[in-house]
Enzyme design. Structure first.
Site, PDB file in Angstrom:
ATOM      1  N   PRO A 119      46.615  -1.058  13.091  1.00 23.36           N
ATOM      2  CA  PRO A 119      45.919  -0.155  11.847  1.00 23.36           C
ATOM      3  C   PRO A 119      46.455   1.185  11.386  1.00 23.36           C
ATOM      4  CG  PRO A 119      44.722  -0.989  13.703  1.00 23.36           C
ATOM      5  CD  PRO A 119      45.785  -1.036  14.252  1.00 23.36           C
ATOM      6  N   CYS A 135      45.666   4.125   8.685  1.00 22.84           N
ATOM      7  CA  CYS A 135      44.831   4.668   7.635  1.00 22.84           C
ATOM      8  C   CYS A 135      45.668   4.945   6.472  1.00 22.84           C
ATOM      9  CB  CYS A 135      43.964   5.856   8.012  1.00 22.84           C
ATOM     10  SG  CYS A 135      42.595   5.449   9.408  1.00 22.84           S
ATOM     11  N   GLN A 195      39.945  -3.495  12.293  1.00 24.34           N
ATOM     12  CA  GLN A 195      39.813  -2.630  13.151  1.00 24.34           C
ATOM     13  C   GLN A 195      38.281  -2.106  12.628  1.00 24.34           C
ATOM     14  OE1 GLN A 195      41.421   1.239  13.684  1.00 24.34           O
ATOM     15  NE2 GLN A 195      41.920   0.626  15.795  1.00 24.34           N
ATOM     16  N   TYR A 247      37.719   9.047  18.527  1.00 24.88           N
ATOM     17  CA  TYR A 247      36.473   8.815  17.691  1.00 24.88           C
ATOM     18  C   TYR A 247      35.301   8.546  18.410  1.00 24.88           C
ATOM     19  CZ  TYR A 247      40.335   9.094  14.358  1.00 24.88           C
ATOM     20  OH  TYR A 247      41.324   9.446  13.605  1.00 24.88           O
ATOM     21  N   ARG A 256      40.700  -1.339  21.405  1.00 26.48           N
ATOM     22  CA  ARG A 256      41.666  -0.488  21.474  1.00 26.48           C
ATOM     23  C   ARG A 256      41.060   0.927  22.099  1.00 26.48           C
ATOM     24  NH1 ARG A 256      45.827   1.997  16.486  1.00 26.48           N
ATOM     25  NH2 ARG A 256      47.627   2.070  17.623  1.00 26.48           N
ATOM     26  N   ARG A 269      54.013   3.345  12.303  1.00 31.53           N
ATOM     27  CA  ARG A 269      54.722   4.104  11.437  1.00 31.53           C
ATOM     28  C   ARG A 269      56.100   3.472  11.154  1.00 31.53           C
ATOM     29  NH1 ARG A 269      51.590   7.691  14.199  1.00 31.53           N
ATOM     30  NH2 ARG A 269      50.937   9.413  13.046  1.00 31.53           N
TER      31      ARG A 269
END
Length: 366
Positions: A23, A25, A100, A183, A231, A325
């Protein structure tokens, strides 16, 4: 034969190879709704030859977004926007797609990364009051969150379950629960962020309790034949924080509850972290988890070289590798990896003419 390009079946989901797109963002949603940018972004990745595409961290409540421009899946409007994007992507790609589901907790309410990514106070435009296990800010310059009480925790848990039901309606192939990177669920797990004195704080058993409740709710809400993964952050990289040993206990508890895959990342819960960044720096964490569970494990983190990715899965350090990335930089990374390793990969019919002469078996026959 390349192990990286061997297939793997998890429940009803068959992956063509061991490359998954993590994932990422995009900070390009409007009121939680996907936009044309997501069609472009996800569309190109869906043509990459990877085995699985995972939609970015998707907030289950508006206040669970990292930024005001995050994708959400909390009501009919956000679900409809995602349905439109998925229909456009699926028209030209049959790559399995996962999502996710996430809540940012005390790390929510921030500006866009290219505007500095600083926290936005509740009384400022595009800001809101954050929540967390305890009323501890992420860093001194962050506004203090409100500690969740039991009723608020129930609301969060139920929002995760509702989003999972929406994901099932959208036909998504898998759900990933985000319990990493500092998070909300990771905040409950880590003693650095969780200072509660009730049944959800203190001992490791207590700190596991709420994330496991959320997992159970998501697992019950999502299609039973489709995978639910988690995750995790394998280490906080801070003395006295969450450790790989804790991660193993958590992973084993998740496995007993029907978790299909563990995706091992690290860090994110405390700015004091000291991460030994280097290619594959998180692979030892994945290796440790894999040695203690029977379900597939995903390794991630600065995996950019084809031989390195092959070695990770061929040696048994992990069952799959995730790229983020590296895929943004090179959306055809799986093609190039297949060419390098003498394997084949699926390509859209419109691109078959691009097959290099020196790799006559690179593309699977349509």
């Amino acid at each position: 034969m390349s192990t990286l390009f061997s297939s793997l079946t998890i429940g009803a989901l068959t992956l063509a190879n061991r490359i998954v797109i993590a994932p990422m963002c995009q900070y390009s949603a409007e009121n939680g709704c996907m936009t044309d940018w997501h069609t472009i972004h996800l569309g190109q990745l869906a043509l990459s030859g990877a085995a699985l595409l995972t939609i970015e961290a998707t907030a289950v409540l508006p206040e669970g977004r990292i930024s005001f421009a995050d994708v959400g899946l909390w009501d009919d409007t956000t679900e409809a926007a995602m349905a439109t994007t998925l229909a456009r992507v699926r028209r030209y790609s049959d790559m399995p797609i996962a999502i996710q589901l996430a809540h940012a907790g005390r790390k929510a309410s921030t500006d866009l990364p290219w505007h500095g990514g600083k926290p936005i106070a509740p009384d400022q435009v595009n800001g809101w009051q954050t929540v967390a296990p305890s009323a501890l800010p992420f860093a001194p310059h962050y506004p203090a969150p409100i500690a969740l009480d039991r009723d608020a925790m129930n609301t969060v848990r139920d929002a995760f379950a509702a989003a999972a039901r929406r994901a099932a309606r959208l036909g998504l192939d898998a759900v990933q629960l985000h319990a990493a990177h500092g998070y909300l669920l990771h905040q409950f797990l880590s003693p650095l962020a969780n200072r509660r004195d009730d049944a959800y704080g203190g001992s490791l058993e207590n700190r596991l309790r709420f994330p496991l409740e959320v997992f159970d709710a998501v697992r019950d809400a999502f299609s039973p034949e489709r995978p639910v993964s988690v995750r995790v952050s394998g280490s906080d990289w801070v003395d006295g924080g969450w450790s790989v040993e804790d991660t193993i206990v958590f992973a084993q508890a998740l496995e007993r509850r029907g978790c299909s895959v563990i995706h091992v990342s690290s860090g994110g819960v405390d700015p004091a972290q000291k991460i030994p960044v280097a290619p594959g720096y998180q692979v030892p964490l994945a290796r440790a988890v894999k040695a203690n569970v029977g379900i597939p494990v995903v390794a991630v983190g600065l995996i950019t070289e084809y031989d390195h990715a092959e070695a990770i899965v061929a040696s048994g350090d992990a069952d799959l590798v995730a790229l983020a990335r590296a895929m943004l930089y090179d959306p055809r990374w799986p093609w190039h990896a297949a060419a390098h390793l003498g394997a084949s990969v699926k390509a859209p019919a419109q691109y078959l003419r691009s097959q290099p002469r020196r790799f006559p078996k690179l593309f699977d026959a349509p």
